[in-house]
Design a protein around this motif. Structure first.
Motif, PDB file in Angstrom:
ATOM      1  N   GLY A 172      40.228  46.224  30.968  1.00  0.00           N
ATOM      2  CA  GLY A 172      39.401  44.925  31.082  1.00  0.00           C
ATOM      3  C   GLY A 172      39.254  44.456  32.383  1.00  0.00           C
ATOM      4  N   ILE A 173      38.343  43.464  32.896  1.00  0.00           N
ATOM      5  CA  ILE A 173      38.202  43.120  33.944  1.00  0.00           C
ATOM      6  C   ILE A 173      37.728  41.537  34.078  1.00  0.00           C
ATOM      7  CG2 ILE A 173      35.951  44.079  34.201  1.00  0.00           C
ATOM      8  CD1 ILE A 173      36.191  44.419  37.230  1.00  0.00           C
ATOM      9  N   ASP A 174      38.432  40.894  35.065  1.00  0.00           N
ATOM     10  CA  ASP A 174      37.979  39.280  35.084  1.00  0.00           C
ATOM     11  C   ASP A 174      38.409  38.961  36.685  1.00  0.00           C
ATOM     12  OD1 ASP A 174      37.865  36.754  33.538  1.00  0.00           O
ATOM     13  OD2 ASP A 174      39.777  36.506  35.129  1.00  0.00           O
ATOM     14  N   PRO A 175      37.528  38.033  37.216  1.00  0.00           N
ATOM     15  CA  PRO A 175      37.855  37.651  38.531  1.00  0.00           C
ATOM     16  C   PRO A 175      39.239  37.225  38.567  1.00  0.00           C
ATOM     17  CG  PRO A 175      35.700  37.006  37.820  1.00  0.00           C
ATOM     18  CD  PRO A 175      36.403  37.489  36.783  1.00  0.00           C
ATOM     19  N   ALA A 176      39.680  36.455  37.944  1.00  0.00           N
ATOM     20  CA  ALA A 176      41.056  35.926  38.013  1.00  0.00           C
ATOM     21  C   ALA A 176      42.318  36.860  37.809  1.00  0.00           C
ATOM     22  CB  ALA A 176      41.291  34.584  37.264  1.00  0.00           C
ATOM     23  N   ALA A 177      41.929  37.531  36.664  1.00  0.00           N
ATOM     24  CA  ALA A 177      42.872  38.654  36.235  1.00  0.00           C
ATOM     25  C   ALA A 177      43.148  39.871  36.808  1.00  0.00           C
ATOM     26  CB  ALA A 177      43.114  38.764  34.697  1.00  0.00           C
ATOM     27  N   GLY A 178      41.847  40.231  37.367  1.00  0.00           N
ATOM     28  CA  GLY A 178      41.635  41.378  37.957  1.00  0.00           C
ATOM     29  C   GLY A 178      41.450  42.609  36.998  1.00  0.00           C
ATOM     30  N   GLY A 198      44.131  54.017  48.927  1.00  0.00           N
ATOM     31  CA  GLY A 198      43.740  53.268  50.143  1.00  0.00           C
ATOM     32  C   GLY A 198      42.579  52.510  49.628  1.00  0.00           C
ATOM     33  N   ALA A 199      41.965  52.930  48.388  1.00  0.00           N
ATOM     34  CA  ALA A 199      40.607  52.005  47.820  1.00  0.00           C
ATOM     35  C   ALA A 199      40.651  52.502  46.397  1.00  0.00           C
ATOM     36  CB  ALA A 199      39.456  52.845  48.623  1.00  0.00           C
ATOM     37  N   ILE A 200      40.149  51.531  45.778  1.00  0.00           N
ATOM     38  CA  ILE A 200      39.926  51.508  44.314  1.00  0.00           C
ATOM     39  C   ILE A 200      38.567  51.574  43.901  1.00  0.00           C
ATOM     40  CG2 ILE A 200      40.286  50.314  41.972  1.00  0.00           C
ATOM     41  CD1 ILE A 200      42.977  49.393  43.034  1.00  0.00           C
ATOM     42  N   LEU A 201      37.808  52.600  43.163  1.00  0.00           N
ATOM     43  CA  LEU A 201      36.560  52.685  42.627  1.00  0.00           C
ATOM     44  C   LEU A 201      36.793  52.343  41.032  1.00  0.00           C
ATOM     45  CD1 LEU A 201      35.407  55.898  44.092  1.00  0.00           C
ATOM     46  CD2 LEU A 201      35.163  53.686  44.890  1.00  0.00           C
ATOM     47  N   THR A 221      39.944  42.865  45.279  1.00  0.00           N
ATOM     48  CA  THR A 221      39.972  42.585  46.734  1.00  0.00           C
ATOM     49  C   THR A 221      38.996  43.297  47.435  1.00  0.00           C
ATOM     50  OG1 THR A 221      41.525  44.455  47.330  1.00  0.00           O
ATOM     51  CG2 THR A 221      42.432  42.539  46.370  1.00  0.00           C
ATOM     52  N   ASP A 222      39.244  43.345  48.936  1.00  0.00           N
ATOM     53  CA  ASP A 222      38.108  44.170  49.537  1.00  0.00           C
ATOM     54  C   ASP A 222      38.302  45.593  49.803  1.00  0.00           C
ATOM     55  OD1 ASP A 222      40.300  44.069  51.282  1.00  0.00           O
ATOM     56  OD2 ASP A 222      39.261  43.056  52.869  1.00  0.00           O
ATOM     57  N   ARG A 241      32.420  39.267  44.312  1.00  0.00           N
ATOM     58  CA  ARG A 241      32.069  39.457  45.662  1.00  0.00           C
ATOM     59  C   ARG A 241      32.586  38.554  46.793  1.00  0.00           C
ATOM     60  NH1 ARG A 241      26.851  39.397  43.008  1.00  0.00           N
ATOM     61  NH2 ARG A 241      25.991  41.387  42.588  1.00  0.00           N
ATOM     62  N   ALA A 242      32.820  37.281  46.275  1.00  0.00           N
ATOM     63  CA  ALA A 242      33.423  36.332  47.084  1.00  0.00           C
ATOM     64  C   ALA A 242      35.207  36.592  47.562  1.00  0.00           C
ATOM     65  CB  ALA A 242      33.392  34.948  46.300  1.00  0.00           C
ATOM     66  N   GLN A 243      35.639  37.575  46.542  1.00  0.00           N
ATOM     67  CA  GLN A 243      36.951  37.979  46.739  1.00  0.00           C
ATOM     68  C   GLN A 243      37.100  39.272  47.603  1.00  0.00           C
ATOM     69  OE1 GLN A 243      37.811  38.251  42.662  1.00  0.00           O
ATOM     70  NE2 GLN A 243      39.112  36.509  42.722  1.00  0.00           N
ATOM     71  N   GLY A 244      35.711  39.651  48.017  1.00  0.00           N
ATOM     72  CA  GLY A 244      35.635  40.873  49.018  1.00  0.00           C
ATOM     73  C   GLY A 244      35.306  42.203  48.458  1.00  0.00           C
ATOM     74  N   ALA A 245      35.160  42.141  46.966  1.00  0.00           N
ATOM     75  CA  ALA A 245      34.625  43.327  46.455  1.00  0.00           C
ATOM     76  C   ALA A 245      33.375  43.858  46.600  1.00  0.00           C
ATOM     77  CB  ALA A 245      35.045  43.348  44.969  1.00  0.00           C
ATOM     78  N   ARG A 246      33.168  45.040  46.794  1.00  0.00           N
ATOM     79  CA  ARG A 246      31.874  45.822  46.889  1.00  0.00           C
ATOM     80  C   ARG A 246      31.268  45.915  45.395  1.00  0.00           C
ATOM     81  NH1 ARG A 246      30.380  52.082  48.641  1.00  0.00           N
ATOM     82  NH2 ARG A 246      28.108  51.968  48.514  1.00  0.00           N
ATOM     83  N   ILE A 247      30.110  45.449  45.138  1.00  0.00           N
ATOM     84  CA  ILE A 247      29.249  45.853  43.762  1.00  0.00           C
ATOM     85  C   ILE A 247      28.299  46.846  43.877  1.00  0.00           C
ATOM     86  CG2 ILE A 247      28.398  44.719  41.815  1.00  0.00           C
ATOM     87  CD1 ILE A 247      31.182  43.509  42.294  1.00  0.00           C
TER      88      ILE A 247
END
Length: 255
Positions: A172-178, A198-201, A221-222, A241-247
């Motif tokens: 599952g994915i959610d802006p607040a819960a991650g 180092g990074a998450i895809l 995160t970013d 995106r506001a949290q820094g994620a690349r979409i």
């Protein structure tokens, strides 16, 4: 309208759409948002939904890996190809178990030099004919439903790794819960891998945006790259995106 009637209608909205928004229900049923929040609390207490900020999500029980492999296969293949195209030559990549991640493994170019670490036997098997891919299995007892090793031995071995990129199977994915997991053991393993990476895809099918799984794995995160379908909810993507994620949005054949 009686409380039971209203809650029955809310349940039907959850079944149909996977999520409800308290403000919208307040307008639809001509009651206060406090009344809707009380309804959602009662439905959550009965195990029928998971409350989130502003509304609720349908509670979805975990489905064994074997039953997920052919569900929305073309969408998963599209996400898999896009995710595989983001992997960098010479990197160490952890690909954990999951039906979408299996398509990532299958899409890795035969000529790409990688070290792939996995706790999923089906992931390792998918890479057996890649001459330039070194495959390292994290061992331990396999959980048949997850199709993955998630025990103490796996945790110990993960603690010795330095991982460039983690291709995570998100429940599952959610802006607040991650990013979230459905089981305690799976969540523990995923958190350990994320901590060494180092990074998450995260290749995510659209329905995962409506799932509120019980165990937190990683914040958005970013360091996060989210590979999503064309119809992923824009409101959630904007917050991420506001949290820094690349979409990275897959277009065209992701349906």
């Amino acid at each position: 309208m009686l409380t039971r009637e209203r809650q029955t209608l809310i349940r039907s909205r959850l079944d149909a759409h996977g999520r409800v928004v308290a403000a919208e229900l307040s307008v639809e049923f001509e009651v206060s948002e406090d009344t809707i929040r009380r309804d959602l609390r009662e439905l959550a207490a009965a195990g029928l939904c998971e409350r989130v900020y502003g509304g609720a999500l349908l509670r979805t029980p975990p489905v064994p890996l074997g039953l997920r492999l052919d569900v929305r296969l073309e969408a998963k293949r599209t996400l898999g190809r896009m995710t595989a195209s983001l992997l960098e030559e010479g990197s160490v990549v952890f690909i954990d178990a999951g039906s979408t991640n299996l398509e990532v493994a299958r899409a890795i170019a035969p000529g790409l030099r990688l070290t792939v670490v996995t706790n999923g036997p089906v992931i390792a098997a998918a890479l057996i004919d890649r001459p330039h891919t070194e495959v390292i299995m994290v061992g331990g007892r396999m959980n048949a439903d997850l199709g993955a090793c998630v025990d103490a031995q796996a945790l110990t071995e993960i603690g010795r790794l330095n991982i460039d990129a983690y291709v995570i199977g998100a429940c599952g994915i959610d802006p607040a819960a991650g990013l979230m997991a459905q089981s305690f053991e799976e969540g523990s393993i995923k958190r350990a891998i994320a901590a060494r990476s180092g990074a998450i895809l995260a290749p995510v099918t659209t329905e995962k945006f409506t799932v509120r799984a019980p165990f937190a794995v990683s914040d958005i995160t970013d360091d996060s790259t989210l590979i999503v379908e064309a119809d992923a909810p824009e409101a959630a993507l904007s917050r991420m995106r506001a949290q820094g994620a690349r979409i990275v949005a897959c277009r065209g054949d992701a349906g």
